[in-house]
Design an enzyme around this catalytic site. Structure first.
Site, mmCIF file in Angstrom:
data_model
loop_
_atom_site.group_PDB
_atom_site.id
_atom_site.type_symbol
_atom_site.label_atom_id
_atom_site.label_comp_id
_atom_site.label_asym_id
_atom_site.label_seq_id
_atom_site.Cartn_x
_atom_site.Cartn_y
_atom_site.Cartn_z
ATOM 1 N N LYS A 1 17.094 5.024 -63.528
ATOM 2 C CA LYS A 1 16.229 5.983 -62.735
ATOM 3 C C LYS A 1 15.784 4.908 -61.618
ATOM 4 O O LYS A 1 15.412 3.827 -61.961
ATOM 5 C CB LYS A 1 14.940 6.511 -63.441
ATOM 6 C CG LYS A 1 14.183 7.089 -62.533
ATOM 7 C CD LYS A 1 14.129 8.666 -62.606
ATOM 8 C CE LYS A 1 13.552 9.445 -61.527
ATOM 9 N NZ LYS A 1 14.393 9.483 -60.249
ATOM 10 N N LYS B 1 19.365 1.527 -59.179
ATOM 11 C CA LYS B 1 19.122 1.763 -57.746
ATOM 12 C C LYS B 1 20.358 1.966 -56.928
ATOM 13 O O LYS B 1 21.447 1.400 -57.245
ATOM 14 C CB LYS B 1 18.454 0.550 -57.108
ATOM 15 C CG LYS B 1 17.803 0.740 -55.942
ATOM 16 C CD LYS B 1 16.270 1.104 -56.059
ATOM 17 C CE LYS B 1 15.541 1.608 -54.648
ATOM 18 N NZ LYS B 1 14.261 1.860 -54.973
ATOM 19 N N ASP C 1 14.120 6.526 -50.842
ATOM 20 C CA ASP C 1 13.627 4.960 -50.948
ATOM 21 C C ASP C 1 13.675 4.860 -49.277
ATOM 22 O O ASP C 1 13.716 6.239 -48.519
ATOM 23 C CB ASP C 1 14.351 4.102 -51.328
ATOM 24 C CG ASP C 1 13.793 2.743 -51.607
ATOM 25 O OD1 ASP C 1 12.981 2.469 -52.443
ATOM 26 O OD2 ASP C 1 14.157 1.795 -50.467
ATOM 27 N N THR D 1 3.416 7.219 -54.573
ATOM 28 C CA THR D 1 3.420 5.849 -54.310
ATOM 29 C C THR D 1 2.385 5.279 -53.746
ATOM 30 O O THR D 1 1.638 4.401 -54.397
ATOM 31 C CB THR D 1 4.718 5.498 -53.730
ATOM 32 O OG1 THR D 1 6.026 5.935 -54.399
ATOM 33 C CG2 THR D 1 5.037 3.887 -53.789
ATOM 34 N N ASN E 1 6.862 6.929 -45.939
ATOM 35 C CA ASN E 1 6.312 7.704 -46.935
ATOM 36 C C ASN E 1 5.047 6.841 -47.731
ATOM 37 O O ASN E 1 4.077 7.388 -47.907
ATOM 38 C CB ASN E 1 7.194 8.205 -47.941
ATOM 39 C CG ASN E 1 6.692 8.625 -49.342
ATOM 40 O OD1 ASN E 1 6.529 7.975 -50.161
ATOM 41 N ND2 ASN E 1 6.463 9.822 -49.298
ATOM 42 N N SER F 1 8.105 10.688 -60.446
ATOM 43 C CA SER F 1 9.516 11.360 -60.543
ATOM 44 C C SER F 1 9.790 11.516 -61.920
ATOM 45 O O SER F 1 10.615 12.706 -62.303
ATOM 46 C CB SER F 1 10.604 10.375 -60.136
ATOM 47 O OG SER F 1 10.573 10.367 -58.704
HETATM 48 P P1 NDP Z 1 10.365 4.616 -45.353
HETATM 49 O O1 NDP Z 1 11.520 4.842 -44.755
HETATM 50 O O2 NDP Z 1 9.580 6.215 -45.553
HETATM 51 O O3 NDP Z 1 9.431 3.816 -44.355
HETATM 52 C C1 NDP Z 1 9.811 2.776 -44.366
HETATM 53 C C2 NDP Z 1 8.728 2.051 -42.958
HETATM 54 O O4 NDP Z 1 8.599 0.594 -43.169
HETATM 55 C C3 NDP Z 1 9.126 2.508 -41.728
HETATM 56 O O5 NDP Z 1 7.703 2.873 -41.250
HETATM 57 C C4 NDP Z 1 10.019 1.479 -41.325
HETATM 58 O O6 NDP Z 1 9.820 1.521 -39.740
HETATM 59 C C5 NDP Z 1 8.884 0.235 -41.820
HETATM 60 N N1 NDP Z 1 9.693 -0.855 -41.814
HETATM 61 C C6 NDP Z 1 10.745 -1.455 -42.091
HETATM 62 N N2 NDP Z 1 11.011 -2.543 -41.846
HETATM 63 C C7 NDP Z 1 9.934 -3.198 -41.274
HETATM 64 C C8 NDP Z 1 9.522 -4.324 -40.894
HETATM 65 N N3 NDP Z 1 10.491 -5.363 -41.015
HETATM 66 N N4 NDP Z 1 8.426 -4.453 -40.238
HETATM 67 C C9 NDP Z 1 7.625 -3.390 -40.322
HETATM 68 N N5 NDP Z 1 7.803 -2.269 -40.797
HETATM 69 C C10 NDP Z 1 8.978 -1.847 -41.213
HETATM 70 O O7 NDP Z 1 10.309 4.182 -46.756
HETATM 71 P P2 NDP Z 1 9.282 4.193 -47.946
HETATM 72 O O8 NDP Z 1 7.897 4.369 -47.287
HETATM 73 O O9 NDP Z 1 9.731 5.062 -48.856
HETATM 74 O O10 NDP Z 1 9.455 2.663 -48.505
HETATM 75 C C11 NDP Z 1 8.647 1.469 -48.179
HETATM 76 C C12 NDP Z 1 8.999 0.511 -49.335
HETATM 77 O O11 NDP Z 1 8.261 0.991 -50.440
HETATM 78 C C13 NDP Z 1 10.180 0.052 -49.455
HETATM 79 O O12 NDP Z 1 10.209 -1.543 -49.856
HETATM 80 C C14 NDP Z 1 10.648 0.827 -50.824
HETATM 81 O O13 NDP Z 1 11.737 0.209 -51.659
HETATM 82 C C15 NDP Z 1 9.152 1.024 -51.525
HETATM 83 N N6 NDP Z 1 9.050 1.986 -52.467
HETATM 84 C C16 NDP Z 1 9.063 3.120 -52.065
HETATM 85 C C17 NDP Z 1 8.635 4.235 -53.111
HETATM 86 C C18 NDP Z 1 8.781 5.832 -52.812
HETATM 87 O O14 NDP Z 1 8.484 6.531 -53.534
HETATM 88 N N7 NDP Z 1 9.189 5.941 -51.623
HETATM 89 C C19 NDP Z 1 8.402 3.957 -54.255
HETATM 90 C C20 NDP Z 1 8.403 2.473 -54.633
HETATM 91 C C21 NDP Z 1 8.407 1.667 -53.738
HETATM 92 P P3 NDP Z 1 11.015 1.602 -38.871
HETATM 93 O O15 NDP Z 1 11.240 2.988 -38.545
HETATM 94 O O16 NDP Z 1 11.000 0.795 -37.994
HETATM 95 O O17 NDP Z 1 12.370 1.156 -39.899
#
Ligand code: NDP
Length: 448
Positions: free
Chosen positions: A93, A129, A169, A213, A244, A380
């Site tokens: 998962k 993953k 993700d 999350t 997200n 999930s």
């Molecule tokens: P999204 O794609 O929804 O959002 C990612 C966000 O992070 C975007 O706003 C992106 O901006 C920003 N970002 C990426 N790189 C950078 C950077 N270098 N500096 C500043 N902002 C940045 O992803 P999620 O919110 O789903 O995931 C975010 C994190 O949480 C990841 O590490 C993911 O693995 C982790 N996670 C997510 C889960 C989930 O349920 N979604 C569960 C557990 C962990 P831009 O548009 O500019 O790329």
């Protein structure tokens, strides 16, 4: 780097030798190994049966070609991945990430973390993953759909309700899950809802999965603060990212009476002294899918700082919720200097080892992602439960279940940190609790 005892150092050297050039995977493995010395002292049989070596080797790694056509008819070729890391506790998962930085080392670091995170939830899910080096930015809906369909045309061979259950993700949200599930359904001629999570509410999704999350990270923060006799209400917070995890972290923090003054994307930082306007943020990021800079165009009393450093903004609580290694030792020092009392990882591995050390030395409460962001995958698993029983639960009931799970994770992790002599060290507590759950199951299953 913290020194490792001889046996663990040998395992780490072997992991780096067998997986060359995968820096993020090495970092994730090292972080777990640094917690395990006291476990090996208590449980020598785990050394004899090479438990750590076995856990560091994925059960299966799949790499595949993803050809697709853009709207002008031009052909592109991306690379897809699925790493099925460990199925001792249940079907693999873990989410799918679509981002140009994706390569095997990123997917393996995420898959490795996922093993322990999923174990911490107490639910029957293994760790995996996947993803692709595809950049969804600037692509039309049709291009995204064609990419997802091509990706699933290959991935469908390896996933299934009892085999491997992907989710979202970075770069993979509700829209992408829809296209992926639609193609799976078409190829297999079956309505197998439990094959993927993060689905839409009217076709097998679960309420609260979208929020889970971020909400879970805030619930975890609430428990961490309670240990120190503090609460979320009245705290000033910064949340990096605007995807997200960030959006729903901001929402729950606001509901609990905190003020979130900043969020970001990879181009810059928004500072809004009066507190981030959530309906505006959601409109920009979830509906219009535009850059965060637009926020300051629409809300004139806020400020956009191109390439700004969000960690230099004074705050009580910080939630790195964007991406790996986004918060380094210097950033950590700035947070400590400005009076931050807790850092809670919404993202996976956002704090570098240097940063974690800085927080630990300064007695800043540090919530490791494996524990703090486990609410997403836990919900999930609740979605899978609802699919299996052909049921759908109310928002309130599902949120209560999430809250209960996050309290349980916090309690177990905290108690383990006490048992192993590092009270309140959530890195030690989470790594040991997760590791032992998986290791004990693997022991019972024999050498497979
Ligand atoms: P999204 O794609 O929804 O959002 C990612 C966000 O992070 C975007 O706003 C992106 O901006 C920003 N970002 C990426 N790189 C950078 C950077 N270098 N500096 C500043 N902002 C940045 O992803 P999620 O919110 O789903 O995931 C975010 C994190 O949480 C990841 O590490 C993911 O693995 C982790 N996670 C997510 C889960 C989930 O349920 N979604 C569960 C557990 C962990 P831009 O548009 O500019 O790329």
């Amino acid at each position: 780097m913290v020194g490792l005892d001889e046996r663990l150092e040998a395992v780490y050297v072997e992991v780096t030798r067998r997986n060359p050039g995968e820096a993020e995977f090495h970092q994730a493995v090292r972080e777990v190994l640094e917690s395990l010395s006291p476990v090996l002292a208590k449980r020598p049989e785990l050394v004899e049966c090479k438990m750590i070596e076995r856990i560091c080797e994925p059960e299966r790694q799949i790499i595949f070609r993803v050809p697709w056509q853009d709207d002008k008819g031009e052909l592109h070729v991306n690379r897809g991945f699925r790493v099925q890391f460990n199925s001792a506790l249940g079907p693999y998962k873990g989410g799918l990430r679509f981002h140009p930085s994706v390569y095997l080392g990123i997917i393996k670091f995420l898959g490795f973390e996922q093993i322990f995170k999923n174990a911490l939830t107490g639910l029957p899910i293994g760790g995996g993953k996947g993803g692709a080096d595809f950049d969804p930015k600037g692509k039309s809906d049709n291009e995204i759909m064609r990419f997802c369909q091509s990706f699933m045309l290959e991935l469908h061979r390896y996933v299934g309700e009892y085999q491997d259950v992907p989710a979202g993700d970075i770069g993979v949200g509700g829209r992408e899950i829809g296209y992926l599930f639609g193609m799976y359904k078409r190829i297999t001629s079956q309505y197998e809802s439990g094959v993927i999570t993060g689905k839409g509410l009217n076709w097998g999704g679960s309420l609260v999965r979208t929020e889970a999350t971020g909400y879970g990270a805030v619930f975890f923060a609430r428990e961490m603060l309670a240990v120190r006799g503090q609460e979320i209400e009245g705290k000033t917070c910064v949340v990096s990212g605007s995807g997200n995890v960030a959006i729903y972290t901001i929402q729950k923090l606001s509901q609990l009476g905190a003020r979130v003054v900043a969020c970001s994307d990879s181009d810059g930082v928004i500072y809004d002294e009066s507190g981030i306007d959530l309906p505006l943020l959601k409109q920009l990021k979830e509906v219009e899918r535009v850059r965060i800079e637009e926020y300051s165009e629409r809300k004139k009393d806020s400020r956009y700082v191109p390439h700004g450093n969000i960690w230099e903004i004074p705050c009580n609580l910080a939630f790195p919720s964007a991406t790996q290694n986004e918060l380094n030792g210097r950033d950590a020092a700035a947070l400590v200097k400005n009076g931050c009392v807790a850092v809670v990882e919404g993202a996976n591995m956002p704090a570098t080892p240097d940063a974690i050390r800085t927080f630990t030395e300064a007695n800043v409460a540090f919530g490791l992602g494996k524990a703090a962001n486990a609410g997403g995958v836990a919900t999930s698993a609740l979605e899978m439960q609802q699919n299996a029983s052909r049921d759908s639960w109310s928002f309130d009931y599902t949120e209560q279940r999430l809250d209960h799970i996050m309290r349980g994770i916090h309690r177990n992790v905290y108690e383990t940190s006490v048992e192993y002599g590092s009270p309140g060290n959530y890195v030690v507590g989470a790594n040991i609790t997760g590791f032992l759950r998986v290791a004990d199951a693997m022991l019972a299953l024999g050498v497979i």
